[in-house]
Structure formats: structure tokens, C-alpha cells
Scaffold this active site. Sequence first.
Site, mmCIF file in Angstrom:
data_model
loop_
_atom_site.group_PDB
_atom_site.id
_atom_site.type_symbol
_atom_site.label_atom_id
_atom_site.label_comp_id
_atom_site.label_asym_id
_atom_site.label_seq_id
_atom_site.Cartn_x
_atom_site.Cartn_y
_atom_site.Cartn_z
ATOM 1 N NE ARG A 234 -1.712 -1.003 3.265
ATOM 2 C CZ ARG A 234 -2.814 -2.183 4.855
ATOM 3 N NH1 ARG A 234 -3.659 -1.280 5.303
ATOM 4 N NH2 ARG A 234 -2.046 -2.571 5.595
ATOM 5 C CG ASP B 241 1.819 7.102 2.816
ATOM 6 O OD1 ASP B 241 0.847 5.636 3.630
ATOM 7 O OD2 ASP B 241 3.226 6.475 3.368
ATOM 8 C CE1 TYR C 91 7.470 1.681 -2.242
ATOM 9 C CE2 TYR C 91 8.324 -0.448 -0.731
ATOM 10 C CZ TYR C 91 7.191 0.535 -1.450
ATOM 11 O OH TYR C 91 5.775 0.045 -0.682
ATOM 12 N NE ARG D 145 7.196 10.692 2.389
ATOM 13 C CZ ARG D 145 6.090 10.648 2.264
ATOM 14 N NH1 ARG D 145 5.195 9.866 2.336
ATOM 15 N NH2 ARG D 145 6.033 12.008 2.783
#
Length: 266
Positions: A49, A51, A109, A196
Site C-alpha cells: 500500500r 501513500d 523501492y 522516506r
Amino acid sequence: MRIALGIEYNGSEFRGWQTQPGGGTVQDSLETALTQIAGMPIGVVCAGRTDAGVHAIGQVVHFDAPVARPLTAWVRGANTFLPPAVAVHWAQPVSDDFHARFSATARHYRYLLLNRPQRPGIEHGRIGWYHHPLDIERMQQAATQIVGEHDFSAFRAAECQAKTPIRTIYAAQVRRYGELFIFDFEANAFLQHMVRNLVGSLVFIGQGKQSIDWMLELLATKNRRLAAPTFAADGLYLVGVRYDACWGIPGMKGSMAEMMPAWIGA
């Protein structure tokens, strides 16, 4: 029949992956399109999932098709009903015990960071930005310290609902192409905002605000308040999801260095 899909999307156009009241998410858009093809409601499950503002070029989902349709219907047909910022790449039948999230063994990622005094223009919404000069060697050395199994409490969002902060990072790299810094992370799973937050702390090290060993210190403290602020979602991409070969899912092709969005031109 259970069907797996590979999709990509520009997260700037959505309120995140997970369905919300009022719509506006990737899941809402995909389920609406698939429902049009099936003629009855379809629900999907994703591998990771994302953001609001986070992109994907290798998201994997599964759903249980209540009616028989050609695989092309789940690709070209679904794309007909999807908004321009999301597209299905492939569709493949899978066994009923396949699960897009729980069957995954790794996720990759990538964070793209523009490092120059001027903010991005043409890449707005698709790339992060930092204006102070960064030292690539310092960040590369620091990135190696997070490889392995660790408690990543110092890098998880306050609202993260994961049952445990323990994660295993298989690979962490920082590379530079001119003004572009590329951060790659492959792990068994990630906590909310983990990538992040890792990027933010590596940038502090690259600027010289913190020592190279600061990443180890943050892991030891398990204190989110001591780490750097969360970096913007703009530059974050879910590049791929890895599964055991038995599922027959198209894999994460090539090495990290080769997996580059075409628009970068490097």
C-alpha cells in the site's frame, strides 16, 4: 479464478493506494474499472500500500474473478476504464492460495532525488529535491549499515500499524547520475514512511550534518524523533515485488542499476 495484475501509476494524481470514503485512490479506480469488465463488483489486494503522492511501476495485485474473461480483457479492457495516471501492464491466472501481499518475498523501492539549487520544473511531482550539495560517498557508506535485520522504529511513522518494527533489508544503494541521486532499497517488507525517513537521514549525512555512523546510532535508539524529517513523497517509486518462482509471477527483471524509469534518460 484468481487473477494477478501488474500495474503502474503516477501517485500525484491519487490520495494513495487504499480505498477511502469519497474515492480518489488507486484502489478505487482499479476496482471500478475491473467491475466494468466483470459486470459485478470486484475487490483487489495489493502487494504494497503506497501513500498519497507515491508512484509505482511494478505494483502487483490479485482479485478473484467471478466470471470468465479473456486475459486481454483484464488488461486492455481495464485500461479503457482507468484514468490516464494508472495502467495495467499484464494479467495472469494464479492458484487460489496466491496472495499479492503475503506471498511476496521482497519489495524494491526507489527514491529519485534532484540535487541542485533550483527546484524541479518538468519533473515536478515525479522527483524529490534537495538544494544543498551532497556527498555520495558518505551516503553510500551509511547505507550499508542498515542492511540486515533490524528494529526500524526510528524510521517508522507515528501512525504505522505494523505489528512489529523488525524488518530485513537485503540491499541498500545510493548512486549518482549528474544532479540525480538514486536511492534503492530492497527488503522483505517496509514500515509506513520507512523509505522516506531513511532517505531523509541519509541526506543529513550526505550534507555533513551527521556522521556516517549516525544510521547505526538511530537504529540503536529506536527513537523516531531523533531521525531526520520525512522526505517528500514525490520521488518515491515501488519498482517491483519479488515472488517465489512457483507462482509464475513476472519477476523484478535485471539488477537495481538497470531498473530505471525510461524518462530519466540515464
